[in-house]
Design a protein around this motif. Structure first.
Motif, PDB file in Angstrom:
ATOM      1  N   ASP A 186       1.350  -6.943   3.858  1.00 30.59           N
ATOM      2  CA  ASP A 186       2.202  -7.982   3.689  1.00 30.59           C
ATOM      3  C   ASP A 186       1.404  -8.966   2.654  1.00 30.59           C
ATOM      4  OD1 ASP A 186       0.484  -9.555   5.267  1.00 30.59           O
ATOM      5  OD2 ASP A 186       1.717  -9.469   6.827  1.00 30.59           O
ATOM      6  N   ALA A 187       1.987  -9.902   2.225  1.00 30.99           N
ATOM      7  CA  ALA A 187       1.298 -10.925   1.400  1.00 30.99           C
ATOM      8  C   ALA A 187      -0.141 -11.392   1.678  1.00 30.99           C
ATOM      9  CB  ALA A 187       2.157 -12.073   1.065  1.00 30.99           C
ATOM     10  N   HIS A 188      -0.264 -11.849   3.196  1.00 25.58           N
ATOM     11  CA  HIS A 188      -1.203 -12.347   3.594  1.00 25.58           C
ATOM     12  C   HIS A 188      -2.456 -11.438   3.771  1.00 25.58           C
ATOM     13  CE1 HIS A 188      -4.230 -14.824   5.985  1.00 25.58           C
ATOM     14  NE2 HIS A 188      -4.153 -13.892   7.066  1.00 25.58           N
ATOM     15  N   GLN A 189      -2.105 -10.193   4.399  1.00 22.00           N
ATOM     16  CA  GLN A 189      -3.030  -9.020   4.795  1.00 22.00           C
ATOM     17  C   GLN A 189      -3.497  -8.336   3.335  1.00 22.00           C
ATOM     18  OE1 GLN A 189      -2.064  -4.881   6.042  1.00 22.00           O
ATOM     19  NE2 GLN A 189      -2.221  -6.104   8.157  1.00 22.00           N
ATOM     20  N   SER A 190      -2.545  -8.408   2.370  1.00 20.49           N
ATOM     21  CA  SER A 190      -2.874  -7.806   1.125  1.00 20.49           C
ATOM     22  C   SER A 190      -4.182  -8.702   0.636  1.00 20.49           C
ATOM     23  CB  SER A 190      -1.775  -7.743   0.041  1.00 20.49           C
ATOM     24  OG  SER A 190      -0.855  -6.917   0.495  1.00 20.49           O
ATOM     25  N   GLU A 247       1.077  -0.765   0.569  1.00 23.84           N
ATOM     26  CA  GLU A 247       1.970   0.261   1.076  1.00 23.84           C
ATOM     27  C   GLU A 247       3.472  -0.150   1.071  1.00 23.84           C
ATOM     28  OE1 GLU A 247       2.555   2.723   5.233  1.00 23.84           O
ATOM     29  OE2 GLU A 247       0.799   1.296   5.060  1.00 23.84           O
ATOM     30  N   MET A 248       3.987   0.411   0.230  1.00 20.18           N
ATOM     31  CA  MET A 248       5.667   0.197  -0.098  1.00 20.18           C
ATOM     32  C   MET A 248       6.339   1.600   0.221  1.00 20.18           C
ATOM     33  SD  MET A 248       5.821   0.919  -4.108  1.00 20.18           S
ATOM     34  CE  MET A 248       4.242  -0.319  -4.429  1.00 20.18           C
ATOM     35  N   GLY A 249       7.685   1.364   0.424  1.00 23.62           N
ATOM     36  CA  GLY A 249       8.625   2.409   0.825  1.00 23.62           C
ATOM     37  C   GLY A 249       9.923   2.208   1.622  1.00 23.62           C
ATOM     38  N   LEU A 250      10.116   3.004   2.421  1.00 17.87           N
ATOM     39  CA  LEU A 250      11.505   2.896   3.290  1.00 17.87           C
ATOM     40  C   LEU A 250      10.914   3.633   4.529  1.00 17.87           C
ATOM     41  CD1 LEU A 250      14.269   4.086   0.870  1.00 17.87           C
ATOM     42  CD2 LEU A 250      13.551   2.088   1.054  1.00 17.87           C
ATOM     43  N   ASP A 251      11.502   2.847   5.592  1.00 15.15           N
ATOM     44  CA  ASP A 251      11.307   3.400   7.036  1.00 15.15           C
ATOM     45  C   ASP A 251      12.600   2.904   7.685  1.00 15.15           C
ATOM     46  OD1 ASP A 251      10.650   3.698   9.859  1.00 15.15           O
ATOM     47  OD2 ASP A 251       8.464   3.706   9.236  1.00 15.15           O
ATOM     48  N   TYR A 252      13.169   4.168   7.964  1.00  9.65           N
ATOM     49  CA  TYR A 252      14.544   4.358   8.688  1.00  9.65           C
ATOM     50  C   TYR A 252      14.422   4.474  10.383  1.00  9.65           C
ATOM     51  CZ  TYR A 252      16.949   3.778   4.152  1.00  9.65           C
ATOM     52  OH  TYR A 252      17.379   3.514   2.889  1.00  9.65           O
ATOM     53  N   LEU A 296      -2.302  -3.707  -2.708  1.00 14.61           N
ATOM     54  CA  LEU A 296      -1.733  -4.608  -2.296  1.00 14.61           C
ATOM     55  C   LEU A 296       0.156  -4.522  -2.355  1.00 14.61           C
ATOM     56  CD1 LEU A 296      -2.975  -7.178  -5.318  1.00 14.61           C
ATOM     57  CD2 LEU A 296      -3.803  -6.888  -3.121  1.00 14.61           C
ATOM     58  N   GLY A 297       0.728  -4.900  -1.268  1.00 14.95           N
ATOM     59  CA  GLY A 297       2.024  -4.173  -0.809  1.00 14.95           C
ATOM     60  C   GLY A 297       2.566  -4.886   0.570  1.00 14.95           C
ATOM     61  N   VAL A 298       3.885  -4.599   0.266  1.00 17.20           N
ATOM     62  CA  VAL A 298       4.694  -5.147   1.649  1.00 17.20           C
ATOM     63  C   VAL A 298       5.287  -3.761   1.915  1.00 17.20           C
ATOM     64  CG1 VAL A 298       6.498  -6.409   2.293  1.00 17.20           C
ATOM     65  CG2 VAL A 298       5.123  -7.464   0.868  1.00 17.20           C
ATOM     66  N   HIS A 299       4.871  -3.634   3.361  1.00 17.99           N
ATOM     67  CA  HIS A 299       5.322  -2.307   4.028  1.00 17.99           C
ATOM     68  C   HIS A 299       6.752  -2.481   4.414  1.00 17.99           C
ATOM     69  CE1 HIS A 299       5.762   0.188   7.437  1.00 17.99           C
ATOM     70  NE2 HIS A 299       4.415   0.697   7.203  1.00 17.99           N
ATOM     71  N   PRO A 300       7.524  -1.583   4.453  1.00 19.88           N
ATOM     72  CA  PRO A 300       9.128  -1.416   4.848  1.00 19.88           C
ATOM     73  C   PRO A 300       9.685  -2.307   5.769  1.00 19.88           C
ATOM     74  CG  PRO A 300       8.268   0.601   4.769  1.00 19.88           C
ATOM     75  CD  PRO A 300       7.025  -0.013   4.262  1.00 19.88           C
ATOM     76  N   HIS A 301       8.620  -2.247   6.979  1.00 19.16           N
ATOM     77  CA  HIS A 301       8.951  -3.129   8.155  1.00 19.16           C
ATOM     78  C   HIS A 301       8.789  -4.379   7.691  1.00 19.16           C
ATOM     79  CE1 HIS A 301       8.471   0.571  10.652  1.00 19.16           C
ATOM     80  NE2 HIS A 301       7.228   0.424  10.997  1.00 19.16           N
TER      81      HIS A 301
END
Length: 273
Positions: free
Chosen positions: A40-44, A95-100, A62-67
């Motif tokens: 997420d932004a802070h963690q990145s 980390e970016m992407g999709l988690d269904y 640097l990224g925002v996880h799908p969660h």
């Protein structure tokens, strides 16, 4: 043998009081580089602070996880862009992407944040570090639109089926394998798939503190919560397990996965390993 851990969640609170010791154990185990993963932004930003503090063995993504995709904003995109342009220790977006599987963020927001981050990576000319779980069709469809616009892509912690692996390789993706493959309860379907990953596309990772390999001796790892903590020092164990599945020696697997990760992330040679 030299190893590179392409996913280490060093910002996790369980490491706060002993980062130096954890990194030292990793180096003693032959792990020369660790990629500190943003979710997420802070963690990145924290990942980058750590990489700047330990530039001899750490780099940041640097990224925002799908969660957490519902947190994505244009302001985060602008901040990530500024950080990546200003600091060479940022070596990938994700980390970016999709988690269904869990749907912690609504699927439309996941897809929107994923595409926005791919666009940002393309603009910055950075590789992408990808997460996909139970979302193969939508994930591949979005990635296909952007794959030729980003320099490289790795599907981290691959746990999918043969058809997903084939499509990701067709998209010229790298594949990250974790200690999931060592899990006798849910990792066995990966055993015949791991040998299908070509040399030059395979990388290994701990995803620490998560996914402690269940094939390690009982009691391994510091106790946290209801389980035990994984850490990069256990990466050689994963590598040896993967080497056996591929009918390779650990030395050979270490050499080619390390060369692959070094090229993917443009990491310098490391003396003394």
């Amino acid at each position: 043998m030299e190893w590179i851990d392409i996913c280490f969640n060093l910002t996790h609170e369980s490491f706060n009081k002993e980062r130096d010791e954890v990194l030292e154990r990793a180096r003693e185990a032959g792990v020369s580089w660790m990629l500190i993963t943003g979710a997420d932004a802070h963690q990145s930003e924290k990942c980058l602070e750590i990489a700047d503090r330990y530039p001899d063995c750490c780099r940041a993504t640097l990224g925002v996880h799908p969660h957490l995709a519902k947190q994505w904003t244009d302001a985060i995109a602008a901040r990530f862009s500024d950080l990546a342009r200003a600091d060479a220790n940022v070596v990938a977006m994700g980390e970016m992407g999709l988690d269904y599987n869990r749907d912690h963020s609504p699927r439309p927001q996941q897809r929107s944040a994923f595409e926005a981050q791919l666009e940002l990576a393309a603009d910055l000319g950075l590789p992408v570090f990808l997460h996909e779980r139970d979302a193969h069709h939508d994930f591949a469809q979005i990635l296909r639109r952007w794959r030729d616009k980003v320099p490289a892509a790795v599907v981290h912690c691959f746990t999918g089926e043969a058809d997903a692996l084939a499509e990701y390789l067709d998209l010229d993706c790298h594949i990250g394998i974790t200690g999931w493959v060592c899990d006798e309860r849910r990792g066995h379907h990966l055993h015949p798939l791991v040998p299908r990953i070509p040399r030059g596309r395979l990388m290994i990772e701990t995803d620490a503190p998560y996914l402690l390999p269940r094939s390690l001796p009982k009691g391994t790892g510091k106790k946290i919560g209801n389980g035990r903590r994984n850490e990069p020092a256990f990466l050689p164990h994963i590598g040896e397990y993967v080497a056996k599945l591929r009918d390779e020696t650990p030395e050979d697997l270490a050499a080619h996965t390390t060369a692959t990760a070094r090229a993917f992330y443009n990491l310098p040679e490391t003396a003394g390993v």
